[in-house]
Design a protein around this motif. Sequence first.
Motif, PDB file in Angstrom:
ATOM      1  N   TYR A   1       2.250   1.861  -3.480  1.00  0.00           N
ATOM      2  CA  TYR A   1       1.240   2.444  -4.364  1.00  0.00           C
ATOM      3  C   TYR A   1       1.011   3.921  -4.045  1.00  0.00           C
ATOM      4  O   TYR A   1       0.863   4.744  -4.943  1.00  0.00           O
ATOM      5  CB  TYR A   1      -0.083   1.672  -4.260  1.00  0.00           C
ATOM      6  CG  TYR A   1      -0.109   0.392  -5.055  1.00  0.00           C
ATOM      7  CD1 TYR A   1       0.138   0.373  -6.424  1.00  0.00           C
ATOM      8  CD2 TYR A   1      -0.395  -0.819  -4.435  1.00  0.00           C
ATOM      9  CE1 TYR A   1       0.114  -0.807  -7.148  1.00  0.00           C
ATOM     10  CE2 TYR A   1      -0.419  -2.010  -5.154  1.00  0.00           C
ATOM     11  CZ  TYR A   1      -0.163  -1.992  -6.515  1.00  0.00           C
ATOM     12  OH  TYR A   1      -0.194  -3.158  -7.229  1.00  0.00           O
ATOM     13  N   GLN A   2       1.007   4.248  -2.769  1.00  0.00           N
ATOM     14  CA  GLN A   2       0.808   5.646  -2.384  1.00  0.00           C
ATOM     15  C   GLN A   2       1.974   6.517  -2.835  1.00  0.00           C
ATOM     16  O   GLN A   2       1.773   7.648  -3.271  1.00  0.00           O
ATOM     17  CB  GLN A   2       0.606   5.748  -0.871  1.00  0.00           C
ATOM     18  CG  GLN A   2      -0.753   5.256  -0.424  1.00  0.00           C
ATOM     19  CD  GLN A   2      -0.938   5.323   1.088  1.00  0.00           C
ATOM     20  OE1 GLN A   2       0.019   5.516   1.836  1.00  0.00           O
ATOM     21  NE2 GLN A   2      -2.172   5.170   1.529  1.00  0.00           N
ATOM     22  N   GLU A   3       3.181   6.026  -2.743  1.00  0.00           N
ATOM     23  CA  GLU A   3       4.344   6.780  -3.216  1.00  0.00           C
ATOM     24  C   GLU A   3       4.249   7.032  -4.709  1.00  0.00           C
ATOM     25  O   GLU A   3       4.532   8.145  -5.184  1.00  0.00           O
ATOM     26  CB  GLU A   3       5.633   6.044  -2.869  1.00  0.00           C
ATOM     27  CG  GLU A   3       6.020   6.127  -1.410  1.00  0.00           C
ATOM     28  CD  GLU A   3       7.303   5.365  -1.096  1.00  0.00           C
ATOM     29  OE1 GLU A   3       7.951   4.849  -2.024  1.00  0.00           O
ATOM     30  OE2 GLU A   3       7.651   5.300   0.097  1.00  0.00           O
TER      31      GLU A   3
ATOM     32  N   LYS B   1       0.826  -1.204   0.000  1.00  0.00           N
ATOM     33  CA  LYS B   1       0.000   0.000   0.000  1.00  0.00           C
ATOM     34  C   LYS B   1       0.859   1.253   0.000  1.00  0.00           C
ATOM     35  O   LYS B   1       0.574   2.232  -0.697  1.00  0.00           O
ATOM     36  CB  LYS B   1      -0.941   0.008   1.204  1.00  0.00           C
ATOM     37  CG  LYS B   1      -2.111  -0.933   1.054  1.00  0.00           C
ATOM     38  CD  LYS B   1      -3.039  -0.844   2.263  1.00  0.00           C
ATOM     39  CE  LYS B   1      -4.215  -1.785   2.094  1.00  0.00           C
ATOM     40  NZ  LYS B   1      -5.171  -1.688   3.208  1.00  0.00           N
ATOM     41  N   GLN B   2       1.927   1.238   0.771  1.00  0.00           N
ATOM     42  CA  GLN B   2       2.820   2.391   0.826  1.00  0.00           C
ATOM     43  C   GLN B   2       3.477   2.626  -0.528  1.00  0.00           C
ATOM     44  O   GLN B   2       3.622   3.760  -0.978  1.00  0.00           O
ATOM     45  CB  GLN B   2       3.880   2.215   1.905  1.00  0.00           C
ATOM     46  CG  GLN B   2       4.700   3.472   2.077  1.00  0.00           C
ATOM     47  CD  GLN B   2       6.143   3.198   2.465  1.00  0.00           C
ATOM     48  OE1 GLN B   2       6.576   2.063   2.490  1.00  0.00           O
ATOM     49  NE2 GLN B   2       6.861   4.253   2.748  1.00  0.00           N
TER      50      GLN B   2
END
Length: 70
Positions: free
Chosen positions: A15-17, A12-13
């Motif tokens: 993808y967020q980056e 998830k991190q």
Amino acid sequence: MNEERIIELEIKQAYQEDLIQALNQVVADQQKQIGKLEETCKLLHDKIKSLASSMSERPLLPLDERPPHY
């Protein structure tokens, strides 16, 4: 189970980056476009001012005056 949660959070991190980088690029592109639009507006404003001042120097014909060919 703890390891699976950590992996899921890391995914998830990541993808967020990627999303943040993409959004940052969009904002940068929009800022460039805004700068170009501001420059165009300034040029148009200056052109209108110059035309308005040149129009005020010439006398305007009355609206009810007939053209010479009548």
